[in-house]
Design an enzyme around this catalytic site. Structure first.
Site, PDB file in Angstrom:
ATOM      1  N   GLY A  29       0.815  -1.201   0.000  1.00 23.34           N
ATOM      2  CA  GLY A  29       0.000   0.000   0.000  1.00 23.34           C
ATOM      3  C   GLY A  29       0.846   1.247   0.000  1.00 23.34           C
ATOM      4  N   GLY A  83      -6.609  -4.786   3.469  1.00 22.25           N
ATOM      5  CA  GLY A  83      -6.942  -5.422   2.197  1.00 22.25           C
ATOM      6  C   GLY A  83      -7.407  -4.469   1.132  1.00 22.25           C
ATOM      7  N   GLY A 104      -5.612  -2.770  -0.641  1.00 19.45           N
ATOM      8  CA  GLY A 104      -4.707  -2.971  -1.769  1.00 19.45           C
ATOM      9  C   GLY A 104      -4.799  -4.354  -2.383  1.00 19.45           C
ATOM     10  N   GLU A 164      -0.568 -10.578   3.554  1.00 16.42           N
ATOM     11  CA  GLU A 164      -0.326  -9.688   4.684  1.00 16.42           C
ATOM     12  C   GLU A 164      -0.630 -10.383   6.005  1.00 16.42           C
ATOM     13  OE1 GLU A 164      -1.197  -5.303   2.675  1.00 16.42           O
ATOM     14  OE2 GLU A 164      -2.845  -6.439   3.541  1.00 16.42           O
TER      15      GLU A 164
END
Length: 262
Positions: A34, A103, A105, A111
């Site tokens: 991000g 989330g 991105g 992640e």
């Protein structure tokens, strides 16, 4: 150069720069995805150049991996690392207990895997990401392409019995085609408005066939570093119960700000 940054980018930058200071020589570090995490990667590359620290990074997406390699950071896989000292990532929302929605991105699966394989997770964010109750930001869930519409229907039916304000879900698109994650899956964004019991919702969503993972990060984050446009940085440690405040001075840095594309 910093004078050309928007207030939101200033806030992201100071949060990322503060968190970059947590990385020590020889560490294995999870690198988030991000716009805020991209600032972190640049700040870490600057520390490598100016201070000579060396560490290995485990990126949570191909775009983070590409940026890290471009800036000279050694990139390894999670399988190579086995376990990480620290993961630093952004968030779309966080509450007072440091529970998160992530989330935005589209990298929530990697992640979450990387964050839970770390001794500590640090979130970097601008002040606007703090909320009293999670849910205003659409909650992403990753679903496999096969039967995704069936999975969507099951999710919406399940939401009827959950403590949420809305139940609408939309397939995330990339232009005219569905967005595809690094694992080849799709993303459904749940427009909930408010999540009354995030822990329960996270558990229930992952029981639905076709759902791979959801973007609720519960009891995973240890510290949050909050940046402000005036250079103030606040660090909250949920385990120690401490809150510290620093004031960061903006400095020119050609290496850090060149070719910004985030």
């Amino acid at each position: 150069m910093t004078g050309e940054l928007s207030p939101i980018d200033r806030a992201k930058f100071v949060a990322a720069k503060q968190a970059a200071g947590f990385v020590e020589d020889g560490m294995k570090v999870g690198l988030g995805t991000g716009s805020t995490a991209a600032w972190l990667v640049r700040c870490l590359a600057e520390r490598m150049e100016e201070e000579g620290i060396r560490f290995r990074g485990v990126p949570t997406s191909t775009r983070t991996a590409d940026l890290a390699r471009e800036l000279g950071i050694e990139v390894i896989s999670l399988d190579e690392a086995k376990w990480l000292d620290l993961t630093i990532d952004g968030a779309d929302e966080f509450d007072k207990d440091l529970n998160l929605i992530k989330g935005g991105g589209g990298a929530l699966l990697q992640e979450k895997i990387v964050a839970t394989a770390s001794d500590q997770m640090v979130v970097i964010a601008d002040a606007a990401k703090e909320v009293q109750t999670l849910g205003n930001f659409p909650l992403p869930i990753e679903v496999i392409p096969f039967g995704w519409q069936t999975s969507q229907s099951l999710v919406e039916e399940t939401l009827v019995s959950m403590d949420v304000m809305g139940r609408k879900s939309t397939l995330r698109m990339n232009g005219a085609k569905p967005f595809v994650t690094d694992e080849g899956n799709h993303i459904l964004d749940l427009h909930l408005g408010r999540i009354g019991n995030a822990r329960q919702l996270a558990l229930v969503l992952n029981q639905i066939p076709g759902v791979v993972e959801n973007g609720l990060f519960i009891d995973i984050c240890d510290r949050v570093v909050i940046g402000f446009a005036d250079g103030k940085v606040e660090t909250r440690d949920i385990n120690a119960g401490t809150v510290t405040t620093d004031q960061m001075l903006f400095e020119e840095s050609d290496n850090l700000f060149k070719d910004l594309g985030d």
